[in-house]
Design a protein around this motif. Structure first.
Motif, PDB file in Angstrom:
ATOM      1  N   LEU A   1       3.665  10.102  10.619  1.00 23.64           N
ATOM      2  CA  LEU A   1       2.222  10.533  10.296  1.00 23.64           C
ATOM      3  C   LEU A   1       2.367  11.359   9.076  1.00 23.64           C
ATOM      4  O   LEU A   1       3.294  12.078   8.800  1.00 23.64           O
ATOM      5  N   MET A   2       1.534  10.955   7.964  1.00 27.95           N
ATOM      6  CA  MET A   2       1.748  11.611   6.743  1.00 27.95           C
ATOM      7  C   MET A   2       0.203  12.091   6.193  1.00 27.95           C
ATOM      8  O   MET A   2      -0.793  11.809   6.784  1.00 27.95           O
TER       9      MET A   2
ATOM     10  N   PRO B   1       0.770  -1.275  -0.093  1.00 22.92           N
ATOM     11  CA  PRO B   1      -0.096   0.068   0.033  1.00 22.92           C
ATOM     12  C   PRO B   1       0.868   1.239  -0.077  1.00 22.92           C
ATOM     13  O   PRO B   1       2.048   1.189   0.484  1.00 22.92           O
TER      14      PRO B   1
ATOM     15  N   GLN C   1       2.795   3.152   3.213  1.00 26.80           N
ATOM     16  CA  GLN C   1       4.052   2.602   3.590  1.00 26.80           C
ATOM     17  C   GLN C   1       5.063   2.390   2.886  1.00 26.80           C
ATOM     18  O   GLN C   1       6.369   2.476   3.236  1.00 26.80           O
TER      19      GLN C   1
ATOM     20  N   LYS D   1       2.522  -1.918  10.886  1.00 30.41           N
ATOM     21  CA  LYS D   1       1.164  -1.630  10.302  1.00 30.41           C
ATOM     22  C   LYS D   1       0.900  -0.268   9.780  1.00 30.41           C
ATOM     23  O   LYS D   1       1.669   0.699  10.183  1.00 30.41           O
ATOM     24  N   GLN D   2       0.010   0.018   8.954  1.00 32.31           N
ATOM     25  CA  GLN D   2      -0.263   1.252   8.629  1.00 32.31           C
ATOM     26  C   GLN D   2      -1.611   1.536   8.752  1.00 32.31           C
ATOM     27  O   GLN D   2      -2.714   0.523   8.489  1.00 32.31           O
ATOM     28  N   ARG D   3      -2.324   2.556   9.007  1.00 39.44           N
ATOM     29  CA  ARG D   3      -3.471   3.000   9.046  1.00 39.44           C
ATOM     30  C   ARG D   3      -3.865   4.225   8.025  1.00 39.44           C
ATOM     31  O   ARG D   3      -3.053   5.239   8.205  1.00 39.44           O
ATOM     32  N   VAL D   4      -4.747   4.307   7.329  1.00 37.33           N
ATOM     33  CA  VAL D   4      -5.327   5.490   6.593  1.00 37.33           C
ATOM     34  C   VAL D   4      -6.567   5.725   6.641  1.00 37.33           C
ATOM     35  O   VAL D   4      -7.563   5.029   6.926  1.00 37.33           O
ATOM     36  N   LYS D   5      -6.724   7.153   6.672  1.00 33.31           N
ATOM     37  CA  LYS D   5      -8.211   7.583   6.798  1.00 33.31           C
ATOM     38  C   LYS D   5      -8.237   8.706   6.109  1.00 33.31           C
ATOM     39  O   LYS D   5      -7.327   9.962   6.593  1.00 33.31           O
TER      40      LYS D   5
ATOM     41  N   LYS E   1      -5.051  11.339   5.584  1.00 31.58           N
ATOM     42  CA  LYS E   1      -3.865  11.047   6.503  1.00 31.58           C
ATOM     43  C   LYS E   1      -3.630   9.602   6.708  1.00 31.58           C
ATOM     44  O   LYS E   1      -4.458   8.734   6.521  1.00 31.58           O
ATOM     45  N   ALA E   2      -2.535   9.366   7.042  1.00 28.14           N
ATOM     46  CA  ALA E   2      -2.054   7.695   7.293  1.00 28.14           C
ATOM     47  C   ALA E   2      -0.966   7.983   8.542  1.00 28.14           C
ATOM     48  O   ALA E   2      -0.297   9.011   8.624  1.00 28.14           O
ATOM     49  N   ILE E   3      -1.021   6.757   9.133  1.00 29.97           N
ATOM     50  CA  ILE E   3       0.147   6.521  10.221  1.00 29.97           C
ATOM     51  C   ILE E   3       0.573   5.199   9.987  1.00 29.97           C
ATOM     52  O   ILE E   3      -0.021   4.407   9.657  1.00 29.97           O
TER      53      ILE E   3
END
Lengths: 300, 202
Positions: free
Chosen positions: B141-142, B23, B26, B115-119, B122-124
């Motif tokens: 933090l992106m 993804p 990352q 892991k990555q989280r996207v919302k 924004k993404a962490i």
């Protein structure tokens, strides 16, 4: 021949114990693997948060300052002039006494020995971590710490080695009484810089004092001077393993006092993490569903 | 035993998905970290060469605008355009020097992507730096702006870099005003660009 066999059996036993304990201790690897679900679509970002709670994600961005918001104060510091004085003294002590001593110590003892010395001190801190996990009903952390204490004290030869992490994959948890107080919504009170010890707060200094009663060394026949001498060895050893963290901060920040104060406040906030849920009608009590006996031995 | 099988099958599952395209967020962080590490591990270059190489490479991955805005917080609104530009110019230098000094310490470490989280935009991305028995959790933090994902904050062991800067810089502005802050920053940039003299050797 028999000896070698015994060692293999021992290792196998440890490896076998690990996954069981992982379920109990909530080993990070499993959580991570479960949470990591890559998507094939590359074009647009989609929600991938699988098992991670959504509020956790939002928390990552909750530092967005609202326009017109009051200036960000992470921790109250009414004693700043005094604290800065102690900070200055600590700074000089660090550069002209503790660091040179640690450098000499590092030159004499090889790295593995110093790691082992650190392990012993860490193992002696187990009662503090076990007690505080219990006080916060953090069953996972409690399990991890009890497991670590028994494995490392026995197989790890009195804590010299850390087979619990090496073979069992169970990492140490950070728990202290200051965190326990934070868990029950007690705030820092105010920031304090303690002589030699460094950054602390009214709450955390109280916590350290309470924790010292769970220090096994307190109940030995040591003279006061010997007790402090051992504490100094602990500190020197830790400094010898450190990678010039403080030097980096001094070099990089405009005002090291402010930088360390902010970092301390943030770090402690992250360590306290989720707090005890005061509203009985809303959500689970304590550390969430971990108290559920059916959920204890198998997550999901 | 059952658990071991479960674990193994999970690992196989994960490994098999890694073969697909990663993804984007990352992958972006990996690209940045790898390009930095490849320079750091190049034994042919001197430290100064490495630093100049890296600073050019890293900047494209950072959202300096968002970082300066967040760092000044409420004081961003009160600043004039010149002040904002002045701040951004100094801030990027400080960030760069800080990053370069840090990466030096951990260049022998390994980076594990967790892991990555996207919302929305924004993404962490959660990573762990493993170096010498030490495991340091680092979150990137992106934010997605102008067609590209860029890092706007680093959270190391629960300590957000931008938040730390904001707290200290805000205090300095309150005490000495914008000019006081700029003077301090300029002095720091001068200090940092000098060859390391006081820092000890590992």
């Amino acid at each position: 021949m028999f000896q070698r066999f015994a060692i293999i059996v021992l290792l196998l036993a440890l490896a076998g114990v690990a996954p069981v304990s992982a379920a109990f201790a909530g080993d990070d690897a499993i959580v991570v693997i479960a949470a990591y679900t890559p998507t094939d679509s590359v074009d647009q970002p989609v929600v991938v948060a699988a098992s991670a709670p959504q509020d956790d994600f939002a928390a990552g961005f909750d530092d967005d300052p609202a326009p017109g918001d009051a200036s960000e104060v992470l921790i109250a510091d009414p004693l700043e002039p005094l604290n800065r004085g102690v900070f200055w003294v600590n700074d000089k002590l660090y550069f002209y006494l503790f660091k040179p001593v640690a450098r000499g110590y590092r030159a004499v003892l090889p790295h593995p020995v110093r790691v082992s010395v650190g392990n012993v001190f860490s193992n002696l801190g187990a009662p503090v971590r076990i007690g505080n996990s219990l006080l916060q009903f953090k069953i996972e952390d409690l399990g991890a710490e009890v497991y670590r204490f028994f494995i490392n004290t026995t197989f790890g030869v009195g804590g010299l080695f850390d087979p619990a992490a090496k073979f069992g994959g169970v990492k140490p948890r950070q728990e202290d009484f200051g965190q326990t107080l934070g868990y029950y919504h007690l705030d820092h009170g105010c920031y304090l810089v303690l002589p030699i010890v460094g950054p602390s707060s009214l709450r955390d200094a109280t916590g350290s004092f309470v924790d010292s009663f769970a220090d096994p060394l307190r109940y030995t026949n040591l003279e006061t001077e010997e007790y402090f001498a051992i504490k100094m060895v602990d500190m020197t050893n830790r400094l010898s393993l450190d990678r010039d963290t403080y030097e980096g901060i001094v070099r990089d920040s405009l005002d090291p006092y402010l930088f360390i104060r902010a970092a301390y406040a943030q770090r402690r906030q992250a360590q306290v993490g989720k707090t005890y849920n005061m509203n009985l009608l809303e959500g689970p009590l304590f550390d969430g569903d971990r108290l559920d006996p059916f959920n204890l031995f198998g997550q999901n | 035993m059952k658990r071991i099988i479960l674990l193994l099958s999970l690992i196989v599952l994960v490994l098999s998905t890694v073969c697909h395209a990663l993804p984007e967020p990352q992958a972006k962080v990996e690209e940045m970290v790898n390009s930095v590490l490849s320079v750091m591990r190049d034994s042919q270059m001197t430290l100064d060469q490495k630093k100049s190489q890296i600073s050019g490479r890293v900047q494209q991955f950072l959202n300096i605008d968002s970082m300066s805005r967040r760092t000044l917080g409420q004081y961003w609104d009160g600043a004039s355009v010149e002040q904002r530009e002045h701040f951004a110019r100094l801030f990027i230098k400080i960030l760069e020097a800080t990053y370069l000094n840090r990466i030096e310490d951990y260049s022998d470490g390994d980076v594990k992507y967790q892991k990555q989280r996207v919302k929305d935009d924004k993404a962490i991305i959660d990573t762990v730096i493993v170096a010498n028995e030490l495991e340091i959790p680092v979150q990137y933090l992106m934010i997605y702006t102008d067609g590209s994902l860029q890092v706007f904050d680093l959270v190391i062991e629960g300590v957000s870099l931008v938040r730390n800067y904001r707290s200290s810089y805000g205090e300095i502005i309150r005490r000495d005003g914008y000019d006081g802050l700029f003077a301090l920053m300029e002095e720091k940039v001068r200090d940092m660009s000098e060859p390391a003299s006081g820092s000890s050797v590992q």
